[in-house]
Design a protein around this motif. Structure first.
Motif, PDB file in Angstrom:
ATOM      1  N   ASN A 149       0.776  -0.962   0.016  1.00 29.48           N
ATOM      2  CA  ASN A 149       0.021   0.153  -0.163  1.00 29.48           C
ATOM      3  C   ASN A 149       1.075   1.095   0.050  1.00 29.48           C
ATOM      4  O   ASN A 149       0.439   2.504   0.156  1.00 29.48           O
ATOM      5  CB  ASN A 149      -1.109   0.103   1.082  1.00 29.48           C
ATOM      6  N   GLN A 171      -1.760  -2.263  -4.149  1.00 30.48           N
ATOM      7  CA  GLN A 171      -3.042  -1.897  -3.633  1.00 30.48           C
ATOM      8  C   GLN A 171      -3.577  -0.680  -4.066  1.00 30.48           C
ATOM      9  O   GLN A 171      -3.042   0.155  -4.849  1.00 30.48           O
ATOM     10  CB  GLN A 171      -2.923  -1.662  -1.916  1.00 30.48           C
ATOM     11  N   LEU A 225      -2.627   4.499  -3.986  1.00 33.31           N
ATOM     12  CA  LEU A 225      -1.362   4.559  -3.606  1.00 33.31           C
ATOM     13  C   LEU A 225      -0.716   6.201  -3.508  1.00 33.31           C
ATOM     14  O   LEU A 225      -1.364   6.784  -4.077  1.00 33.31           O
ATOM     15  CB  LEU A 225      -0.163   3.735  -4.581  1.00 33.31           C
TER      16      LEU A 225
END
Length: 206
Positions: free
Chosen positions: A57, A84, A87
């Motif tokens: 992430n 993810q 970002l």
């Protein structure tokens, strides 16, 4: 002493507090003591390019970019096969989607490197030993003399956590060091006693 350190390490890891650690509001799956070591390395090395495998992430990606802001130079390229959503956006960050060992990804990373760049590499993607060893063999060539190749989460597979993980970063690191004499473990980076990256701070010595 080692037993006490390992007990604390295990307790801290099992608490999962490291999963609730954030950098500028973004989850960063790191031990804070290791972040202090990263800060010291970045200040000392003054990298022009930080290559990170394993975006997830983007917490550590943003941390690296923030450190580069403080020294006034440098870029981060972060690679992940399945990053993810949402970002962090930062002018120093470039994201690449794909496997860190894929030939096209390696070519893209190489294209970001300018002649004379000081390059630092941080490996934190798939933690299986074969994958980490492949990464070590590829990205060791990007690291410049005096800079670092950091192997994350060498603590798994009983070093001292997750004994049933299976061969992982530590085992890959051992194999790599047996076949490559251009890197050495920088023991000074263990000064805080507890690290998620035991023996994982490799300095390029030649």
């Amino acid at each position: 002493m080692r037993h006490i350190i390992d007990q604390f390490h295990q307790h801290y890891y099992d608490s999962l507090v490291w999963q609730n650690t954030k950098w500028l509001g973004v989850q960063i799956l790191k031990m804070p003591l290791d972040l202090m070591i990263y800060q010291e390395i970045i200040y000392e090395v003054q990298p022009d390019l930080i290559i990170e495998s394993g975006t997830f992430n983007g917490g550590s990606t943003l941390f690296f970019a923030s450190m580069l802001d403080l020294i006034g130079k440098g870029r981060v390229v972060s690679i992940d096969v399945a990053p993810q959503a949402d970002l962090p956006v930062h002018p120093r960050i470039t994201y690449i989607r794909g496997s860190s060992t894929d030939g096209e990804v390696i070519r893209q990373v190489n294209a970001m490197r300018n002649p004379g760049d000081v390059v630092l590499v941080n490996l934190d993607s798939d933690h299986s030993a074969p994958h980490v060893l492949s990464e070590l063999r590829v990205y060791s060539h990007f690291v410049t003399a005096g800079s670092y190749l950091i192997v994350e989460d060498t603590n798994v597979h009983g070093h001292p956590v997750l004994p049933n993980h299976g061969p992982g970063p530590m085992e890959a690191l051992d194999t790599f060091l047996q076949e490559n004499d251009r890197f050495a473990v920088d023991e000074s980076r263990h000064k805080f006693f507890v690290t998620f990256n035991p023996r994982g701070y490799l300095r390029k010595i030649k």
